[in-house]
Write an enzyme that holds these catalytic residues in place. Structure first.
Site, PDB file in Angstrom:
ATOM      1  N   LYS A   1      -2.069  -6.284  -3.846  1.00  0.00           N
ATOM      2  CA  LYS A   1      -0.738  -5.905  -3.703  1.00  0.00           C
ATOM      3  C   LYS A   1      -0.876  -4.903  -2.080  1.00  0.00           C
ATOM      4  CE  LYS A   1       2.036  -2.322  -4.150  1.00  0.00           C
ATOM      5  NZ  LYS A   1       2.623  -2.224  -2.805  1.00  0.00           N
TER       6      LYS A   1
ATOM      7  N   GLU B   1     -10.020   5.342  -3.215  1.00  0.00           N
ATOM      8  CA  GLU B   1     -10.379   5.589  -2.054  1.00  0.00           C
ATOM      9  C   GLU B   1      -8.931   6.519  -1.494  1.00  0.00           C
ATOM     10  OE1 GLU B   1     -13.015   5.466  -0.254  1.00  0.00           O
ATOM     11  OE2 GLU B   1     -13.919   3.883  -1.007  1.00  0.00           O
TER      12      GLU B   1
ATOM     13  N   CYS C   1      -7.259   8.373   6.800  1.00  0.00           N
ATOM     14  CA  CYS C   1      -7.554   9.273   5.592  1.00  0.00           C
ATOM     15  C   CYS C   1      -8.736   9.933   6.280  1.00  0.00           C
ATOM     16  CB  CYS C   1      -8.126   8.195   4.547  1.00  0.00           C
ATOM     17  SG  CYS C   1      -9.485   6.919   4.986  1.00  0.00           S
TER      18      CYS C   1
ATOM     19  N   GLU D   1      -3.210  17.424   3.578  1.00  0.00           N
ATOM     20  CA  GLU D   1      -3.275  16.214   4.439  1.00  0.00           C
ATOM     21  C   GLU D   1      -1.911  16.070   5.135  1.00  0.00           C
ATOM     22  OE1 GLU D   1      -3.584  12.330   2.434  1.00  0.00           O
ATOM     23  OE2 GLU D   1      -5.069  11.839   4.079  1.00  0.00           O
TER      24      GLU D   1
HETATM   25  P1  NAD Z   1       0.621   5.500  -1.307  1.00  0.00           P
HETATM   26  O1  NAD Z   1      -0.326   6.181  -2.515  1.00  0.00           O
HETATM   27  O2  NAD Z   1       1.781   6.129  -1.243  1.00  0.00           O
HETATM   28  O3  NAD Z   1       0.398   3.977  -1.378  1.00  0.00           O
HETATM   29  C1  NAD Z   1      -0.556   3.147  -1.623  1.00  0.00           C
HETATM   30  C2  NAD Z   1      -0.220   1.811  -2.299  1.00  0.00           C
HETATM   31  O4  NAD Z   1      -0.024   2.258  -3.944  1.00  0.00           O
HETATM   32  C3  NAD Z   1       0.848   1.135  -1.790  1.00  0.00           C
HETATM   33  O5  NAD Z   1       0.624  -0.370  -1.696  1.00  0.00           O
HETATM   34  C4  NAD Z   1       2.071   1.211  -2.762  1.00  0.00           C
HETATM   35  O6  NAD Z   1       3.197   0.286  -2.830  1.00  0.00           O
HETATM   36  C5  NAD Z   1       1.414   1.556  -4.176  1.00  0.00           C
HETATM   37  N1  NAD Z   1       1.980   2.321  -5.345  1.00  0.00           N
HETATM   38  C6  NAD Z   1       2.982   3.293  -5.032  1.00  0.00           C
HETATM   39  N2  NAD Z   1       3.252   3.806  -6.080  1.00  0.00           N
HETATM   40  C7  NAD Z   1       2.396   3.455  -6.991  1.00  0.00           C
HETATM   41  C8  NAD Z   1       2.328   3.334  -8.497  1.00  0.00           C
HETATM   42  N3  NAD Z   1       3.000   4.114  -9.009  1.00  0.00           N
HETATM   43  N4  NAD Z   1       1.722   2.617  -9.136  1.00  0.00           N
HETATM   44  C9  NAD Z   1       0.474   1.766  -8.283  1.00  0.00           C
HETATM   45  N5  NAD Z   1       0.724   1.500  -7.011  1.00  0.00           N
HETATM   46  C10 NAD Z   1       1.797   2.178  -6.388  1.00  0.00           C
HETATM   47  O7  NAD Z   1      -0.337   5.692  -0.029  1.00  0.00           O
HETATM   48  P2  NAD Z   1       0.197   5.484   1.462  1.00  0.00           P
HETATM   49  O8  NAD Z   1       1.160   6.271   1.897  1.00  0.00           O
HETATM   50  O9  NAD Z   1       0.362   4.084   1.656  1.00  0.00           O
HETATM   51  O10 NAD Z   1      -1.177   5.766   2.250  1.00  0.00           O
HETATM   52  C11 NAD Z   1      -1.644   6.850   2.778  1.00  0.00           C
HETATM   53  C12 NAD Z   1      -2.664   7.612   1.945  1.00  0.00           C
HETATM   54  O11 NAD Z   1      -3.824   6.650   1.720  1.00  0.00           O
HETATM   55  C13 NAD Z   1      -3.229   8.848   2.441  1.00  0.00           C
HETATM   56  O12 NAD Z   1      -3.212   9.779   1.613  1.00  0.00           O
HETATM   57  C14 NAD Z   1      -4.551   8.507   2.963  1.00  0.00           C
HETATM   58  O13 NAD Z   1      -5.413   9.458   2.977  1.00  0.00           O
HETATM   59  C15 NAD Z   1      -4.802   7.420   1.877  1.00  0.00           C
HETATM   60  N6  NAD Z   1      -5.869   6.389   2.441  1.00  0.00           N
HETATM   61  C16 NAD Z   1      -7.044   6.588   2.126  1.00  0.00           C
HETATM   62  C17 NAD Z   1      -8.429   5.712   2.442  1.00  0.00           C
HETATM   63  C18 NAD Z   1      -9.786   5.933   2.190  1.00  0.00           C
HETATM   64  O14 NAD Z   1     -10.570   5.092   2.263  1.00  0.00           O
HETATM   65  N7  NAD Z   1      -9.966   7.091   1.704  1.00  0.00           N
HETATM   66  C19 NAD Z   1      -8.115   4.888   3.455  1.00  0.00           C
HETATM   67  C20 NAD Z   1      -6.631   4.641   3.974  1.00  0.00           C
HETATM   68  C21 NAD Z   1      -5.481   5.589   3.435  1.00  0.00           C
END
Ligand code: NAD
Length: 476
Positions: free
Chosen positions: A174, A248, A282, A379
């Site tokens: 997804k 992650e 991240c 963050e």
């Molecule tokens: P997010 O958590 O809002 O969304 C991530 C994914 O989860 C998206 O596909 C979203 O549609 C889905 N999602 C949203 N609500 C959900 C739910 N209730 N249940 C299941 N899935 C759901 O994150 P974002 O804004 O897309 O990304 C930014 C975040 O990602 C930052 O905190 C960043 O640090 C983190 N990140 C971490 C890494 C790592 O390797 N540690 C890498 C990239 C990004």
């Protein structure tokens, strides 16, 4: 409107109720739209992955490796289209879009090699006890849900897809609703390689679609990259069925600059650590710890470098930094600028949105930021750097470790023994010494503390999709 869900080897239109607008962040305008998958379609995707599992896990490791090599080759063949789409939908400068594509290609090639080595890992186990033999079998975990964010769409998906397929798992991916088109390339490649139907499924949608996948009882594992708030929801749903989860999550990483550094070199590493992908990493090193002896020389040069950074539309200008990828992220970063003003932080450069169309902000530097500031501990996910001074190595380590996150860190020092010592003392998953954030597929990725659970990349990334079985035989 694009047909955008790849289920059981077919491209289908979304039957959900959400319309997803795909934006060009440099203009703040949509350029495509698609309907989200319905909950029934998520179920069809998991069912297809389940049906495809027995045949896929029975393929030889070398057959799976051949498919993975095919992914690497076809990504390369689609190079220009994928680079342009990342520039348009993510706002990445061209050279960063190229790095992401090359990272994805390297990931598929690397896991093809690891897949080929699998048979030699299934081996006899020497036992001290007489009268028994034992052998190890590494089996695929099964059907895996992969949920990814928008900041490195090609890369975060490749880090999950390639090892999962190499291990013999079938998957439902997804992508983020902010960047739903880029990972469709993986479905088109699967199609053209003749990957068996159901081995890779892609469903697009917002939180509801992600929740339908993470709550689905047909999964054997979930691997999630994203925010801490959604990560903890995903972990809660995994706990209902006691199934494994890789997380992650976020970071608030430190870059520690000792006073024996070359100032210009240190400025380059600091700027890269906070402005690549407009700080939407991240791993952004958003907390600068600078030693007293170099701070007065370094901060003005850092200020000048950030002021002079070329910010603009990657599709029409030669830029070092593009816009933020979404309006929501732009509003969030603007909110932190307002908080900084309320807290009375000393802003050396930036601290504002740019006065032009699109979701641009200035690269920003706050100095002498107190530990109590929200900007020091939270963050932000934008090009916003907070600086503090330190006197001793012990103080630098203590301040760097004083965070609920533990993803990465960078250490800059001409004294390599000290740099290695500090690297060992930092409570994070990855440390760079005197470097930009170069990521190699052979090393691991993942964090300690609130930055997540598990590791991606390297052999650890493959283990995340394997289950260890032993067969013990009585010889008597
Ligand atoms: P997010 O958590 O809002 O969304 C991530 C994914 O989860 C998206 O596909 C979203 O549609 C889905 N999602 C949203 N609500 C959900 C739910 N209730 N249940 C299941 N899935 C759901 O994150 P974002 O804004 O897309 O990304 C930014 C975040 O990602 C930052 O905190 C960043 O640090 C983190 N990140 C971490 C890494 C790592 O390797 N540690 C890498 C990239 C990004």
């Amino acid at each position: 409107m694009t047909t955008s869900h790849y289920i059981a080897g077919r491209w289908v239109e979304g039957q959900g109720s959400d319309c997803i607008r795909v934006n060009d962040p440099a203009l703040g305008q949509p350029f495509a739209e698609l309907m989200a998958a319905s909950i029934a379609q998520v179920d069809q995707a998991v069912t297809a992955a389940r049906a495809a599992l027995p045949a896929w896990k029975a393929t030889s490791a070398s057959e799976r490796a051949a498919y993975l090599r095919g992914f690497a080759e076809q990504l390369d063949q689609r190079r220009e289209a994928l680079i342009t789409l990342q520039m348009r939908n993510s706002g990445k400068p061209r050279h960063e879009a190229e790095i992401d594509l090359d990272d994805a290609i390297a990931t598929f090639s690397y896991y093809a090699e690891l897949a080929e080595q699998l048979p030699s890992k299934n081996r006899e186990v020497p036992l001290a006890a007489a009268g028994f033999s034992a052998r190890t079998r590494l089996e695929p975990v099964g059907v895996v849900g992969l949920i990814v964010p928008w900041n490195f769409p090609l890369v975060t998906s490749a880090w999950k897809l390639a090892p999962a397929l190499a291990a013999g798992c079938t998957v439902v991916l997804k992508p983020s609703e902010i960047t739903p088109l880029i990972e469709q390339a993986y479905g088109h490649i699967a199609d053209s390689l003749g990957l068996p139907a159901g081995v890779l499924n892609i469903v697009n949608g917002k939180a509801e679609t992600g929740a339908a996948l993470s709550n689905h009882n047909g999964l054997d594992k979930l691997s999630f990259t994203g925010s801490n708030s959604v990560g903890s929801q995903v972990m809660r749903s995994a706990s209902v069925q006691c199934r494994p989860v890789t997380l992650e999550l976020g970071g608030k990483s430190a870059i520690v600059v000792f006073d024996d550094c070359d100032v210009d070199q240190a400025v380059e590493w600091i700027v890269a650590g906070i402005t690549w992908n407009a700080g939407q990493m991240c791993s952004a090193t958003s907390r600068l710890l600078v030693q007293d002896g170099i701070a007065d020389a370094l901060l003005p040069r850092l200020q000048a470098a950030l002021e002079n950074l070329r910010v603009g539309n990657p599709l029409t200008e030669e830029v070092a930094m593009g816009p933020l990828t979404s309006q929501a992220q732009w509003l969030k970063v603007a909110g932190y600028f307002a908080t900084a003003r309320e807290e009375g932080l000393q802003c050396l450069v930036g601290g504002r949105a740019l006065d032009r169309d699109g979701w641009f902000v200035s690269p920003t530097l706050y100095a002498e930021v107190p530990k109590s500031s929200r900007l020091w501990s939270e963050e932000i996910f934008g090009p916003v750097l907070c600086a503090r001074r330190f006197a001793t190595e012990e103080q630098a380590i203590a301040e760097a470790n004083d965070s609920r996150f533990g993803l990465v860190a960078t250490v800059c020092s001409a004294d390599l023994a000290r740099a290695e010592r500090v690297a060992d003392a930092l409570e994070v998953g990855h440390v760079w010494i005197n470097s930009v954030q170069a990521v190699f597929v052979e090393t691991s990725w993942g964090g300690t503390k609130g930055s997540g659970i598990g590791r991606e990349l390297g052999p650890w990334g493959l283990s995340a999709y394997q289950s260890v079985k032993h067969v013990t035989r009585c010889l008597g």
